[in-house]
Design an enzyme around this catalytic site. Structure first.
Site, mmCIF file in Angstrom:
data_model
loop_
_atom_site.group_PDB
_atom_site.id
_atom_site.type_symbol
_atom_site.label_atom_id
_atom_site.label_comp_id
_atom_site.label_asym_id
_atom_site.label_seq_id
_atom_site.Cartn_x
_atom_site.Cartn_y
_atom_site.Cartn_z
ATOM 1 N N ASP A 237 0.837 -1.199 0.000
ATOM 2 C CA ASP A 237 0.000 0.000 0.000
ATOM 3 C C ASP A 237 0.877 1.256 0.000
ATOM 4 O O ASP A 237 2.019 1.217 0.467
ATOM 5 C CB ASP A 237 -0.881 0.044 1.258
ATOM 6 C CG ASP A 237 -1.856 -1.109 1.336
ATOM 7 O OD1 ASP A 237 -2.264 -1.619 0.275
ATOM 8 O OD2 ASP A 237 -2.204 -1.506 2.465
ATOM 9 N N ARG B 100 -13.012 1.558 -5.177
ATOM 10 C CA ARG B 100 -12.711 1.771 -3.749
ATOM 11 C C ARG B 100 -12.386 3.235 -3.456
ATOM 12 O O ARG B 100 -11.278 3.565 -3.033
ATOM 13 C CB ARG B 100 -11.572 0.863 -3.279
ATOM 14 C CG ARG B 100 -11.840 -0.605 -3.465
ATOM 15 C CD ARG B 100 -10.733 -1.463 -2.875
ATOM 16 N NE ARG B 100 -11.023 -2.887 -3.043
ATOM 17 C CZ ARG B 100 -10.244 -3.880 -2.615
ATOM 18 N NH1 ARG B 100 -9.111 -3.586 -1.984
ATOM 19 N NH2 ARG B 100 -10.584 -5.131 -2.804
ATOM 20 N N ASP C 24 -5.203 2.477 2.639
ATOM 21 C CA ASP C 24 -6.139 1.545 3.270
ATOM 22 C C ASP C 24 -6.206 1.790 4.776
ATOM 23 O O ASP C 24 -5.168 2.000 5.431
ATOM 24 C CB ASP C 24 -5.723 0.096 3.020
ATOM 25 C CG ASP C 24 -5.957 -0.341 1.575
ATOM 26 O OD1 ASP C 24 -6.487 0.472 0.790
ATOM 27 O OD2 ASP C 24 -5.605 -1.484 1.241
#
Length: 317
Positions: free
Chosen positions: A132, A211, A158
């Protein structure tokens, strides 16, 4: 309304701090400014002060950065140039991490804000992470502001595992598939229910695929005044008892701005109001969302494109 903040002369702050990567373990508290962070957070992360009051270090290589980010006590870390990481670097409590000018970059991997409280990350470019760009877990009081995210292997940013009281503001994300996940698993209700309260405002979701965010369990989650352009799959998804207020956003060339459920996850709830749509679908809303527990004044949705493209990302603090 766009957050107003004085533009910051970081070069002056470097001189005040008087600390470089070579002696990063010994910050000069006597000369440290009260805070390097520009502006103040609004929304769920409003109480975040980062490393305010701590010493100032300037780092330009990975070893110095890793040591400073995971050190004990409050610390303000200036990133000058590119930090090349091989693995996710842990960030501990009471830290401010801020890029100098437009040069601060984290490349190759990202930041792991884990089991931490009170962290600010501002004015950095996150590129080409093998994981990430930023991962937040078991953490509270986090403000992620005016960063660029591009080409992560997994998510750009995230947030998961019981994290809460977080603001994600004025970031620019591009060349990303799985952009921003909130809540990692349908089976994690025991940790996540009653948590995962996040505010996403004035972010530029620029041609990213999905997302933006995808939400589990958090209620309320507040998504307002963001600009979505050329979204490939969908904008916002609410699942697994989540409650998301999608408010005064600007959706352009986005067939699926927001919907309930995603993949095998059960439906959550979305309340949508005052959004602006250009060559986009109308979205799917339903259910109820908890009340937003703070005061705010959203910009008119029709003005969000110009406001966000002028103000989001690195170099615009």
């Amino acid at each position: 309304m766009r957050r107003t903040s004085a533009r910051f002369a970081l070069a002056t702050v470097v001189a005040l701090g008087g600390v470089t990567a070579a002696n990063a373990a010994e910050p000069s508290d006597a000369q440290a400014p009260a805070t390097l962070a520009v502006g103040t957070p609004t929304g769920f992360g409003a109480g975040t002060t980062g490393g305010a009051g701590g010493g100032v270090v300037t780092v330009s290589d990975a070893d110095a950065f890793i040591d400073a980010a995971d050190s004990d006590g409050p610390l303000q870390i200036q990133v000058n140039g590119t930090i090349q990481l091989d693995d996710m670097a842990r960030v501990s409590s009471d830290k401010t991490i801020i890029g100098v000018g437009t040069s601060g970059r984290i490349n190759g991997s990202g930041l792991n804000i884990r089991e931490a409280d009170n962290v600010i990350v501002q004015n950095l470019t996150f590129s080409n992470s093998d994981d990430d760009g930023i991962n937040v877990e078991y953490s509270t009081n986090v403000w992620l502001d005016h960063n660029d995210f591009t080409n992560p292997n997994d998510g750009a940013l995230d947030i998961k595992r019981a994290s809460t009281n977080i603001t994600v503001s004025w970031n620019h994300t591009y060349d990303s598939d799985k952009n921003m996940l909130l809540g990692h698993s349908d089976s994690n209700a025991g940790e996540d229910s009653g948590r995962l309260n996040v505010t996403y405002h004035h972010n530029w979701f620029d041609g990213v695929n999905q997302r933006n965010p995808r939400v589990r369990f958090g209620d309320p989650v507040h998504v307002y005044n963001n600009y979505y352009n050329d979204i490939g799959s969908y904008g916002v998804a609410s699942t697994e008892d989540a409650g998301v207020l999608v408010e005064a956003n600007y959706f352009e060339n986005t067939d699926d701005p927001f919907h309930l459920g995603e993949g095998s996850s059960d439906d959550g709830s979305i309340v949508a109001r005052n959004n602006h749509f250009v060559n986009s679908g109308s979205g799917q809303a339903g259910g109820s969302v908890g009340s937003i527990p703070y005061g705010y004044s959203p910009d008119p949705a029709a003005s969000v494109k110009s406001i966000v493209t002028a103000g989001a990302g690195v170099g615009n603090i």
